[in-house]
Scaffold this active site. Structure first.
Site, short mmCIF file in Angstrom:
data_model
loop_
_atom_site.label_atom_id
_atom_site.label_comp_id
_atom_site.label_asym_id
_atom_site.label_seq_id
_atom_site.Cartn_x
_atom_site.Cartn_y
_atom_site.Cartn_z
CB ALA A 29 -0.97 0.06 1.19
CB SER A 49 -5.67 -0.07 9.46
OG SER A 49 -5.20 -1.11 10.41
NE ARG A 50 -8.91 -7.22 9.81
CZ ARG A 50 -8.10 -7.79 8.79
NH1 ARG A 50 -6.89 -7.44 8.89
NH2 ARG A 50 -8.30 -8.39 7.86
CE1 TYR A 71 -9.32 -2.63 6.12
CE2 TYR A 71 -9.86 -4.94 6.23
CZ TYR A 71 -9.05 -4.17 6.28
OH TYR A 71 -7.75 -4.58 6.41
CG HIS A 92 -6.84 -10.17 -1.82
ND1 HIS A 92 -5.89 -10.33 -2.82
CD2 HIS A 92 -6.08 -9.09 -0.93
CE1 HIS A 92 -4.62 -9.65 -2.45
NE2 HIS A 92 -4.78 -9.20 -1.48
CE LYS A 110 2.00 -9.91 -6.06
NZ LYS A 110 2.62 -10.77 -5.14
NE ARG A 178 2.14 -9.62 2.84
CZ ARG A 178 2.27 -10.74 1.76
NH1 ARG A 178 2.12 -11.96 1.62
NH2 ARG A 178 2.77 -9.97 0.62
CG ASP A 191 3.29 -12.94 -1.37
OD1 ASP A 191 3.07 -11.83 -1.39
OD2 ASP A 191 2.93 -13.99 -0.62
#
Length: 349
Positions: A29, A49-50, A71, A92, A110, A178, A191
């Site tokens: 981002a 963001s959360r 969100y 996603h 993606k 991650r 990824d």
């Protein structure tokens, strides 16, 4: 032909300025926003963001109007035209669905979804709502790849016979990235492997026969995969090592080489079959500063009333996910929320 064609990529600054909302405050981002702010007229009006404090800090750091702690708040905002989904892979589908159901156009980082079924669901929802949707696979929006696109269309390679593509990057097992987390659909496939697989399926078409094998990573995810598609494409991706990350498209009249990292801005080299001087298109290696091209393309498509982009149609995104599904089936890779015995994609023969 004495030179390779010049890219036809429109000036990103000429793309219409839209108001963007961003779901997620991670590494991609930051780079997407920074590149778009430097090279386009796109406006970033909201980020979510959360964690509300994280969103507010991120917004202040990047000159974004507001940071939201959910969100749902962002997609409901009246001053958001298009939503960029930059969350972890496992979110996603939910985030794309949330934005589309709120009437927002979406650009989904993606992979479009964890599997072909999720990709198809997003595709169908966008179409039913009459909204633009695309996968933010930035490679296909780069000027470098418009040169490749023109070379393929011109026939100067003759009959394309094979694609060889690799993308590998070393990740420290103790680093906590991650990509090493099974609960976040880690491993190299989504990824890194997305790039060589999408190249192969773009050039050669959807694969009917897939043969794949892989190796486990000590972190509990898959660590490495090699696959052969229809006996014509050989692809490889790994978390164990930094590899050349090059790509080759070979035909009966010539070979196109993409020096590594092939998925980023860089050169294109054509070598005629049987020898002869190569032709080279040279592009500055600006890395992820090339992310703005996908933002500009999305803005142009939305202005023109298109529901997708011809540079990366959603049908191509889903076709790549089908190949990934089959690779995972053969390698025994199951992502969160999936059933181990659920068939995914085409069956190899």
């Amino acid at each position: 032909m004495t030179t390779l064609p010049a890219p036809r990529t429109p000036d990103p600054m000429a793309a219409p300025a839209l108001n963007w909302g961003v779901l997620g405050t991670g590494w991609i981002a930051e780079r997407f926003i920074g590149s778009a702010q430097r090279h386009t007229r796109q406006r970033f009006t909201a980020v979510a963001s959360r964690d509300a404090a994280r969103a507010e800090e991120f917004a202040a750091r990047h000159g974004i109007t507001r940071g939201y702690g959910s969100y749902e708040e962002l997609v409901a905002a009246a001053d958001v035209d298009v939503v960029y989904v930059a969350t972890e892979h496992t979110a996603h589908l939910a985030c794309a669905r949330l934005a589309l159901e709120a009437g927002k156009h979406v650009l989904v980082e993606k992979p479009l979804g964890l599997n072909a079924a999720q990709g198809a669901e997003i595709t169908e929802l966008a179409a039913s709502r009459g909204l633009f949707c695309a996968e933010a696979l930035w490679t296909f929006f780069l000027p470098r790849f418009d040169v490749v696109r023109q070379v393929l269309a011109s026939g100067m390679l003759g009959e394309v016979k094979s694609v060889l593509a690799d993308l590998g990057e070393y990740f420290d097992p103790a680093g906590g990235h991650r990509i090493l987390r099974a609960d976040l659909a880690g491993g190299p496939l989504l990824d890194l492997g997305t790039y060589p697989l999408s190249l192969a399926t773009w050039v050669l078409g959807p694969a009917e026969n897939v043969q794949a094998s892989g190796q486990a990573h000590p972190a509990g995810v898959n660590g490495q995969i090699g696959a052969v598609l229809d006996g014509r494409a050989v692809v490889h991706t790994t978390l164990f090592s930094d590899t050349p990350s090059t790509a080759v498209i070979a035909g009966t009249e010539g070979t196109l080489q993409l020096p590594g990292p092939f998925h980023q801005p860089g050169d294109v080299v054509f070598s005629p079959a049987g020898g002869g001087p190569p032709l080279t298109y040279t592009e500055p290696r600006t890395g992820h500063d090339g992310l703005h091209f996908e933002a500009a393309e999305a803005a142009r498509c939305i202005r023109d009333g298109l529901l997708g982009t011809p540079l990366r149609p959603l049908t191509d995104s889903v076709a790549t996910l089908r190949v990934m599904d089959e690779i995972r089936r053969q390698c025994g890779i199951v992502f969160p929320g999936e059933q181990p015995d659920r068939p995914r994609g085409r069956t190899a023969t």
